[in-house]
Write a protein that holds these residues in place. Structure first.
Motif, PDB file in Angstrom:
ATOM      1  N   SER A  78       0.801  -1.229   0.000  1.00  0.00           N
ATOM      2  CA  SER A  78       0.000   0.000   0.000  1.00  0.00           C
ATOM      3  C   SER A  78       0.828   1.271   0.000  1.00  0.00           C
ATOM      4  O   SER A  78       0.559   2.144  -0.815  1.00  0.00           O
ATOM      5  CB  SER A  78      -1.031   0.021   1.123  1.00  0.00           C
ATOM      6  N   LEU A 110      -6.150   1.939   1.237  1.00  0.00           N
ATOM      7  CA  LEU A 110      -5.367   0.714   1.148  1.00  0.00           C
ATOM      8  C   LEU A 110      -5.003   0.117   2.492  1.00  0.00           C
ATOM      9  O   LEU A 110      -4.566  -1.009   2.570  1.00  0.00           O
ATOM     10  CB  LEU A 110      -4.107   0.951   0.325  1.00  0.00           C
ATOM     11  N   ASP A 111      -5.157   0.870   3.562  1.00  0.00           N
ATOM     12  CA  ASP A 111      -4.939   0.299   4.871  1.00  0.00           C
ATOM     13  C   ASP A 111      -6.170  -0.550   5.218  1.00  0.00           C
ATOM     14  O   ASP A 111      -7.252  -0.009   5.364  1.00  0.00           O
ATOM     15  CB  ASP A 111      -4.773   1.430   5.890  1.00  0.00           C
ATOM     16  N   PRO A 112      -5.998  -1.874   5.343  1.00  0.00           N
ATOM     17  CA  PRO A 112      -7.185  -2.708   5.563  1.00  0.00           C
ATOM     18  C   PRO A 112      -7.904  -2.352   6.850  1.00  0.00           C
ATOM     19  O   PRO A 112      -9.103  -2.553   6.973  1.00  0.00           O
ATOM     20  CB  PRO A 112      -6.624  -4.130   5.622  1.00  0.00           C
ATOM     21  N   ARG A 113      -7.180  -1.804   7.810  1.00  0.00           N
ATOM     22  CA  ARG A 113      -7.811  -1.442   9.079  1.00  0.00           C
ATOM     23  C   ARG A 113      -8.780  -0.291   8.925  1.00  0.00           C
ATOM     24  O   ARG A 113      -9.659  -0.093   9.738  1.00  0.00           O
ATOM     25  CB  ARG A 113      -6.756  -1.099  10.120  1.00  0.00           C
TER      26      ARG A 113
END
Lengths: 296, 323
Positions: free
Chosen positions: A212, A289-292
């Motif tokens: 990411s 793009l940070d899945p969190r």
């Protein structure tokens, strides 16, 4: 209720894409960036078929029409040899986009493997790679690029080569720092406990988790590379004048300021919008793009 | 007499010091000449304060970090010198549960992928069979199929630890090393996870090496307990004896430091801080804090003596004081 149930069952890639699009659509600046990037890509793709005066691209001369202000026939006016500026600016998008993407991908292709290697290997190899990288980073990029083009000889291809050579160290730094931090994550140890080989850990865990920030950097760098190529074109080290490259166009148009201001403004605004678009898109991608951040 | 599943002899780990430009760090002995044995299907608890080398011990035994000295035997096979590739088939039989389930799961893998990964790596199942097996494993640890496609950040701490347990079980190991498996969880969730672990051991005949600083948890899960202080075992025996009638002054201090609601004031724990492992005190490592220390304690490290009932104790003084 049924919507959430459906979401749990839906295949993960589709669900993630939908979430990503939804997140993107909530941010005005990201949407603006996406719109600008799509517009430029579309212009670059279909440019040769929609421009009003295709023969003006290579530099046809019709001095009777030179330096006309914007009009119905020439929306952005004409240049000093009577070529339609709109036509040349649209074709210029093709060159700039290709060059920007080319530089960025080539730099990433050199820098990312080196950076991940340095981060994972550690020791002397890491020292060697990183100190060599520092050597490049210690000189301002554009200055080094100018020196390189001066040595190689002016031209769009040489400008690209020079910019690739000054661009890759940034990717080494980023990939190395990412690999260093991921290497210490317990989930890497968990993969080792499961019996994963080094190659598998690299492919399945280190690479996806460092992707990411790399994608964000690449998106922003495309804009920066477009600007850098235009800068080299402007000082006469990039594309040569009959080529409708934005920087080269401004370089000539500069001589016609301020009386024929529209001539310099057209490529200037296009550079501005292209760089702005890729930067805003990069910012938006960083959030997505940070899945969190998917929790919304 | 059958051989133990896991045996460590003289196991040591020293982190070498570094000579830097501005400061030098001293070598730290994280684990020192440690002997232990774990039988098939047994549960051994390792307790001690933070920094006593418990987690280092876990990683040494699983051959995740290089050891400095000693010998490790797993199911009668010497694994001390095996390299990464030679360890790979053995990894199936020994699994690790991390302290922090949030960090032990790759944020980019769904619960299904996380549990499937060991099976894929070891080539144990593919396609439909793999999916069925993963679903069965998650059900076994109490996660319904609705959780299959969740990412770690969409799960609670207890659910994540269940995924980790299912992942460890996927390879049907003989040994499960649990590194403080409940310390990152709420108390109510702790109890659930412990129930899951108890049920699994009963059903599958797993051996547990259970590392914890929570004595109550160790008492619930383990038959035997070893107490570590500064990289060494100071006392080892059955959970009932070590935790019920502790003999080593450090074990007593450890038990005394557990706060109780009913007690009038907390019994004094060992006074002072644990010593810096880079510069351990002379003689017995515990003597500066020990209430029954005598000058002789400062002269040499007492040996880990095995008493008649199989109880091991590193304190000649305790044997004199209370025979």
């Amino acid at each position: 209720m049924s919507a959430t149930a459906e979401e749990t069952v839906a295949a993960p890639p589709r669900r993630r894409l939908r979430l990503a699009l939804w997140l993107l659509s909530r941010s005005f600046s990201s949407m603006l960036g996406l719109f600008l990037v799509i517009a430029i890509v579309v212009l670059a793709l279909i440019g040769p078929w929609i421009v009003p005066y295709p023969d003006h691209v290579a530099g046809a001369v019709s001095l009777a029409n030179k330096l006309q202000p914007p009009s119905a026939a020439h929306w952005l006016g004409t240049d000093e040899v009577g070529n339609d500026i709109l036509t040349r600016v649209i074709i210029g998008a093709r060159i700039s986009l290709l060059v920007g993407i080319g530089i960025t991908f080539a730099a990433a292709a050199i820098g990312v493997p080196l950076g991940i290697l340095a981060g994972l290997a550690g020791g002397r190899l890491r020292e060697a790679i990183m100190r060599f990288t520092d050597l490049f980073l210690s000189v301002p990029g554009l200055v080094l690029a100018i020196a390189l083009v001066a040595a190689l000889g002016p031209g769009i291809v040489n400008a690209m080569i020079a910019l690739i050579l000054v661009w890759w160290p940034g990717y080494v730094r980023l990939a190395e720092s990412k690999a260093l931090s991921i290497r210490e994550e317990p989930f890497i140890e968990a993969a080792r406990v499961a019996g994963a080989s080094r190659a598998r850990i690299l492919r399945r865990h280190v690479l996806p988790n460092s992707l990411s920030p790399l994608i964000v950097k690449m998106s922003m760098d495309i804009g920066q590379a477009i600007l850098a190529v235009a800068s080299l074109g402007f000082i006469g080290l990039g594309a040569k004048p009959p080529t409708p490259e934005w920087g080269a166009m401004i370089s000539i148009a500069r001589g016609y300021l301020p009386d024929w201001w529209w001539y310099a403004m057209a490529p200037g605004v296009f550079i501005y919008l292209a760089v702005l678009g890729f930067n805003l898109l990069g910012d938006g991608l960083r959030d997505i793009l940070d899945p969190r951040s998917n929790r919304g | 007499m059958t051989q133990p599943l896991l045996r460590a002899e003289g196991l040591s780990k020293t982190y070498e010091g570094k000579r830097g430009l501005f400061r030098a760090t001293r070598a730290v002995q994280a684990v020192a000449e440690l002997d232990l044995a774990l039988d098939h299907g047994a549960a051994l608890g390792i307790v001690g304060e933070s920094g006593c080398g418990k987690s280092t011990l876990a990683r040494l035994l699983l051959r995740l970090i290089p050891l400095s000295a000693g010998r490790i035997t797993f199911d009668e096979q010497d694994i001390t010198a095996l390299d990464e590739a030679a360890m790979r088939p053995l990894r199936r039989r020994m699994q690790l549960i991390h302290q922090n389930p949030s960090a032990a799961l790759d944020p980019r893998l769904t619960a299904e992928d996380a549990v499937a990964e060991p099976l894929r790596i070891q080539g144990l199942a593919t396609g439909r069979a793999l999916r069925d097996r993963v679903a069965a494993l998650l059900t076994e640890v109490g996660l319904p199929p609705a959780f299959l496609h969740r990412f770690p950040h969409e799960l609670s701490g207890g659910q994540k630890q269940r995924v980790c347990i299912a992942r460890a079980l996927a390879l049907e190991p003989d040994l499960l090393v649990l590194d403080e498996p409940t310390s990152a969880l709420d108390v109510s969730v702790q109890a659930q996870i412990l129930d899951v672990l108890d049920a699994l051991r009963a059903r599958r005949g797993l051996a547990y090496l259970f590392i914890s600083h929570n004595l109550a948890v160790v008492r619930q899960v383990c038959e035997r307990v070893a107490v570590m202080y500064l990289g060494r075992i100071v006392e080892e025996g059955t959970a009932a004896e070590v935790l019920g009638a502790p003999r080593h002054p450090y074990t007593r201090a450890l038990l005394g430091s557990v706060p109780r609601l009913a007690a009038h004031g907390v019994a004094p724990a060992a006074p002072g801080e644990p010593p810096n492992p880079a510069s351990p005190p002379p003689g017995c490592a515990f003597q500066p804090r020990c209430p029954i220390a005598v000058p002789a304690c400062r002269e040499s490290m007492p040996p880990l003596a095995t008493l008649m009932d199989g109880h091991r104790l590193r304190c000649p003084r305790a044997m004199e004081v209370s025979p």
